[in-house]
Write a protein that holds these residues in place. Structure first.
Motif, PDB file in Angstrom:
ATOM      1  N   SER A 285       0.815  -1.224   0.000  1.00 21.95           N
ATOM      2  CA  SER A 285       0.000   0.000   0.000  1.00 21.95           C
ATOM      3  C   SER A 285       0.843   1.265   0.000  1.00 21.95           C
ATOM      4  CB  SER A 285      -0.905   0.003   1.232  1.00 21.95           C
ATOM      5  OG  SER A 285      -0.132   0.147   2.416  1.00 21.95           O
ATOM      6  N   GLY A 286       2.125   1.134   0.380  1.00 21.84           N
ATOM      7  CA  GLY A 286       2.966   2.317   0.500  1.00 21.84           C
ATOM      8  C   GLY A 286       2.876   2.986   1.854  1.00 21.84           C
ATOM      9  N   ALA A 287       2.178   2.353   2.802  1.00 25.02           N
ATOM     10  CA  ALA A 287       1.972   2.982   4.112  1.00 25.02           C
ATOM     11  C   ALA A 287       3.286   3.235   4.839  1.00 25.02           C
ATOM     12  CB  ALA A 287       1.067   2.100   4.967  1.00 25.02           C
ATOM     13  N   ALA A 288       4.260   2.342   4.667  1.00 28.38           N
ATOM     14  CA  ALA A 288       5.537   2.484   5.391  1.00 28.38           C
ATOM     15  C   ALA A 288       6.436   3.557   4.791  1.00 28.38           C
ATOM     16  CB  ALA A 288       6.270   1.153   5.415  1.00 28.38           C
ATOM     17  N   SER A 289       6.086   4.044   3.605  1.00 30.43           N
ATOM     18  CA  SER A 289       6.924   5.058   2.942  1.00 30.43           C
ATOM     19  C   SER A 289       6.132   6.317   2.630  1.00 30.43           C
ATOM     20  CB  SER A 289       7.501   4.473   1.642  1.00 30.43           C
ATOM     21  OG  SER A 289       6.457   4.081   0.755  1.00 30.43           O
ATOM     22  N   ASP A 290       5.028   6.498   3.347  1.00 35.56           N
ATOM     23  CA  ASP A 290       4.162   7.659   3.125  1.00 35.56           C
ATOM     24  C   ASP A 290       3.702   7.756   1.678  1.00 35.56           C
ATOM     25  OD1 ASP A 290       4.324   8.524   5.797  1.00 35.56           O
ATOM     26  OD2 ASP A 290       6.218   9.555   5.404  1.00 35.56           O
ATOM     27  N   GLY A 291       3.444   6.577   1.077  1.00 37.66           N
ATOM     28  CA  GLY A 291       2.895   6.535  -0.268  1.00 37.66           C
ATOM     29  C   GLY A 291       3.906   6.618  -1.386  1.00 37.66           C
ATOM     30  N   LYS A 292       5.206   6.627  -1.073  1.00 40.60           N
ATOM     31  CA  LYS A 292       6.210   6.747  -2.131  1.00 40.60           C
ATOM     32  C   LYS A 292       6.374   5.446  -2.897  1.00 40.60           C
ATOM     33  CE  LYS A 292      11.010   8.032  -3.056  1.00 40.60           C
ATOM     34  NZ  LYS A 292      12.298   8.485  -2.488  1.00 40.60           N
ATOM     35  N   TYR A 293       6.435   4.307  -2.181  1.00 41.84           N
ATOM     36  CA  TYR A 293       6.657   3.007  -2.809  1.00 41.84           C
ATOM     37  C   TYR A 293       5.381   2.181  -2.713  1.00 41.84           C
ATOM     38  CZ  TYR A 293      11.502   4.471  -2.322  1.00 41.84           C
ATOM     39  OH  TYR A 293      12.681   5.168  -2.393  1.00 41.84           O
ATOM     40  N   VAL A 294       4.636   2.135  -3.805  1.00 49.76           N
ATOM     41  CA  VAL A 294       3.335   1.481  -3.837  1.00 49.76           C
ATOM     42  C   VAL A 294       3.392   0.313  -4.812  1.00 49.76           C
ATOM     43  CG1 VAL A 294       0.864   1.791  -4.289  1.00 49.76           C
ATOM     44  CG2 VAL A 294       2.205   3.664  -3.327  1.00 49.76           C
ATOM     45  N   GLY A 295       2.795  -0.811  -4.445  1.00 56.31           N
ATOM     46  CA  GLY A 295       2.735  -1.968  -5.333  1.00 56.31           C
ATOM     47  C   GLY A 295       1.787  -1.733  -6.494  1.00 56.31           C
ATOM     48  N   VAL A 296       1.779  -2.675  -7.429  1.00 52.67           N
ATOM     49  CA  VAL A 296       0.975  -2.517  -8.636  1.00 52.67           C
ATOM     50  C   VAL A 296      -0.518  -2.648  -8.355  1.00 52.67           C
ATOM     51  CG1 VAL A 296       0.602  -3.381 -10.980  1.00 52.67           C
ATOM     52  CG2 VAL A 296       2.896  -3.359 -10.026  1.00 52.67           C
ATOM     53  N   ALA A 297      -0.892  -3.466  -7.384  1.00 55.62           N
ATOM     54  CA  ALA A 297      -2.307  -3.635  -7.019  1.00 55.62           C
ATOM     55  C   ALA A 297      -2.442  -3.468  -5.512  1.00 55.62           C
ATOM     56  CB  ALA A 297      -2.822  -4.997  -7.462  1.00 55.62           C
ATOM     57  N   PRO A 298      -2.382  -2.250  -5.033  1.00 52.08           N
ATOM     58  CA  PRO A 298      -2.282  -2.007  -3.591  1.00 52.08           C
ATOM     59  C   PRO A 298      -3.541  -2.312  -2.795  1.00 52.08           C
ATOM     60  CG  PRO A 298      -2.487   0.072  -4.793  1.00 52.08           C
ATOM     61  CD  PRO A 298      -2.296  -1.003  -5.821  1.00 52.08           C
ATOM     62  N   GLU A 299      -4.604  -2.770  -3.452  1.00 47.98           N
ATOM     63  CA  GLU A 299      -5.807  -3.154  -2.725  1.00 47.98           C
ATOM     64  C   GLU A 299      -6.121  -4.645  -2.884  1.00 47.98           C
ATOM     65  OE1 GLU A 299      -9.016  -0.551  -3.770  1.00 47.98           O
ATOM     66  OE2 GLU A 299      -7.828   1.261  -3.402  1.00 47.98           O
ATOM     67  N   ALA A 300      -5.207  -5.403  -3.471  1.00 44.52           N
ATOM     68  CA  ALA A 300      -5.420  -6.841  -3.648  1.00 44.52           C
ATOM     69  C   ALA A 300      -5.365  -7.560  -2.303  1.00 44.52           C
ATOM     70  CB  ALA A 300      -4.375  -7.422  -4.594  1.00 44.52           C
ATOM     71  N   LEU A 301      -6.036  -8.713  -2.230  1.00 40.53           N
ATOM     72  CA  LEU A 301      -6.036  -9.557  -1.036  1.00 40.53           C
ATOM     73  C   LEU A 301      -4.913 -10.589  -1.155  1.00 40.53           C
ATOM     74  CD1 LEU A 301      -9.887 -10.169  -0.823  1.00 40.53           C
ATOM     75  CD2 LEU A 301      -8.529  -8.337   0.239  1.00 40.53           C
ATOM     76  N   LEU A 302      -4.209 -10.847  -0.066  1.00 41.72           N
ATOM     77  CA  LEU A 302      -3.030 -11.701  -0.095  1.00 41.72           C
ATOM     78  C   LEU A 302      -3.266 -13.039   0.599  1.00 41.72           C
ATOM     79  CD1 LEU A 302      -0.286  -9.026   0.652  1.00 41.72           C
ATOM     80  CD2 LEU A 302      -0.662 -10.216  -1.512  1.00 41.72           C
ATOM     81  N   TYR A 303      -2.809 -14.086  -0.059  1.00 39.88           N
ATOM     82  CA  TYR A 303      -2.809 -15.448   0.470  1.00 39.88           C
ATOM     83  C   TYR A 303      -1.357 -15.924   0.404  1.00 39.88           C
ATOM     84  CZ  TYR A 303      -7.834 -15.130   0.048  1.00 39.88           C
ATOM     85  OH  TYR A 303      -9.141 -14.730   0.180  1.00 39.88           O
ATOM     86  N   VAL A 304      -0.787 -16.263   1.548  1.00 37.70           N
ATOM     87  CA  VAL A 304       0.659 -16.472   1.629  1.00 37.70           C
ATOM     88  C   VAL A 304       0.982 -17.906   2.049  1.00 37.70           C
ATOM     89  CG1 VAL A 304       2.807 -15.729   2.691  1.00 37.70           C
ATOM     90  CG2 VAL A 304       1.010 -14.048   2.188  1.00 37.70           C
ATOM     91  N   ALA A 305       1.740 -18.602   1.201  1.00 39.52           N
ATOM     92  CA  ALA A 305       2.251 -19.934   1.517  1.00 39.52           C
ATOM     93  C   ALA A 305       3.763 -19.842   1.676  1.00 39.52           C
ATOM     94  CB  ALA A 305       1.888 -20.924   0.413  1.00 39.52           C
TER      95      ALA A 305
END
Length: 334
Positions: free
Chosen positions: A161-181
Motif C-alpha cells: 500500500s505504501g503505508a511504510a513510505s508515506d505513499g512513495k513506494y506502492v505496489g501494482v495492485a495495492p488493494e489486492a487480497l493476499l494469500y501467503v504460503a
C-alpha cells in the motif's frame, strides 16, 4: 522392476547412490486413482510419506535408493521424479508499467485474490495491513514469518500500500487480497514437493493469481512434477506467473516451473528496457520459446521483513514478474 519409469535426474541419483541412501521422490499414479487410495498405499519399511496432491495423482515420499525400483514396478505407478531443490530466483518500475493509468481505468486490484508462494511474509508490515486473508507454512518452520525477506519484498511489489513510505513506494495492485504460503526456508531454499503443496493450498483457498518467484536449475522440458502440477492448476482457470530465473545470459537456462507449458514465464529487464544479463533465457529442453515476456526486474525498491529497514533495493533476483501477475488479475471481476 520400475527403472524405466524414472525421470533422468532420478535415474542418475539412484545409479550413483548407495542402496541405503535416502532419496526424496515424487510418485505419479495413473489417472483415476483416488487420493485416499494413494494415501493408503504401503511404502517400503523405513520410508517416509509426504504430501498427497489432488490436481495430479501424485505423492511425495522419501525412501532408500535400493527400494525405489521395486516400488515403482507397481502397475498403478506411471512415473517417478526426484524431488528437486528450489530456490528464490518499485518507485521506478510502477511508473514504467503505467500503473497509475491502469489504476484510473481499472481500479487498484480491490478484491483480487493473489497468492504469494515464497519465503513467507512480515504479517506486521504496515503495507499489508488488513489484507492478508490466509497463511500456511509448508517449510517446517511452524509459521509464515519471513526470516529471509524475499517473500515480503515480492508481496509488496504486488500489493504494497505504501503505508511504510508515506505513499512513495506502492505496489501494482495495492488493494489486492493476499494469500501467503511459506514453502521456502529462511535461507531461501526448499523442495519442489513443498512448493507443489503450497500451490494446491493457494488454489483451494480460491486464489485467482499465483506468484512463483522461485525455481530449480535449467534446462527443463516441462515434464517435471512441479511444472505438471502448475499446468493442471492453470487448466482450472488460475493464472500462474513464474520467474524465468537468474542463470543468464546463456541459452536454455530456464528451469521449473518456468518451463511449464501453461504458466506465464517472465524474464527481467532494466529501466532502459534492456534484457538483464542475469535473466535466464530459452529455449526449453524440448525447443519451446521461454520466457514469454520481460518486465522490470533490476534495482526494485520494495518492503523488507521485520528486523530490517522497511525498504530495500535488492538486485539479481526474479522479482520482476509480480507486475505481470497483477496485470493478469485485471481479467477477473471479484
Amino acid at each position: 522392476m520400475g527403472v524405466h519409469k524414472f525421470s533422468p535426474m532420478l535415474a542418475q541419483s539412484v545409479e550413483t547412490a548407495a542402496e541405503e541412501k535416502e532419496i526424496p521422490i515424487i510418485v505419479k499414479y495413473r489417472t483415476g486413482i483416488a487420493r485416499e487410495t494413494i494415501r493408503a498405499r504401503k511404502i517400503p519399511e523405513g520410508g517416509q510419506a509426504g504430501h498427497v496432491y489432488r490436481r495430479i495423482p501424485a505423492r511425495a515420499l522419501t525412501m532408500r535408493a535400493g527400494d525405489i525400483a521395486s516400488f515403482a514396478a507397481d502397475d498403478d505407478i506411471e512415473q517417478v521424479w526426484r524431488d528437486m531443490p528450489v530456490h528464490i530466483c518499485l518507485d521506478v518500475s510502477v511508473p514504467l508499467l503505467e500503473a497509475p493509468r491502469v489504476w484510473a481505468d481499472s481500479g487498484r486490484g480491490a478484491g483480487i485474490k493473489v497468492a504469494i508462494v515464497d519465503t513467507g511474509i512480515d504479517t506486521e508490515h504496515p503495507d499489508f495491513e488488513g489484507r492478508i486473508r490466509a497463511t500456511r507454512d509448508f517449510s517446517g518452520k511452524g509459521s509464515v514469518a519471513d526470516g529471509h525477506g524475499h517473500g515480503t519484498h515480492v508481496a509488496s511489489t504486488v500489493a504494497g500500500s505504501g503505508a511504510a513510505s508515506d505513499g512513495k513506494y506502492v505496489g501494482v495492485a495495492p488493494e489486492a487480497l493476499l494469500y501467503v504460503a511459506k514453502v521456502l526456508k529462511d535461507d531461501g531454499g526448499g523442495m519442489m514437493s513443498d512448493v507443489m503443496a503450497g500451490i494446491e493450498w493457494a488454489a483451494d483457498e480460491g486464489a485467482q493469481v499465483i506468484n512463483l518467484s522461485l525455481g530449480a536449475p535449467g534446462p527443463g522440458d516441462g515434464n517435471d512434477a512441479l511444472s505438471s502440477l502448475c499446468d493442471a492448476a492453470v487448466e482450472e482457470g488460475i493464472v500462474i506467473c513464474a520467474a524465468a530465473g537468474n542463470s543468464g545470459p546463456g541459452a536454455s537456462t530456464v528451469g521449473p516451473p518456468g518451463v511449464a507449458r501453461q504458466v506465464i514465464t517472465i524474464g527481467a529487464a532494466d529501466k532502459s528496457d534492456n534484457i538483464a544479463g542475469f535473466s535466464s533465457r530459452g529455449p526449453t529442453a524440448d525447443g519451446r520459446t521461454k520466457p514469454d515476456i520481460v518486465f522490470p526486474g533490476v534495482d526494485i525498491v520494495a518492503a523488507r521483513a521485520a528486523g530490517q529497514n522497511r525498504r530495500s533495493r535488492p538486485n539479481r533476483r526474479s522479482r520482476q514478474h509480480p507486475r505481470l501477475q497483477v496485470a493478469c488479475s485485471r481479467f477477473y471481476t471479484p
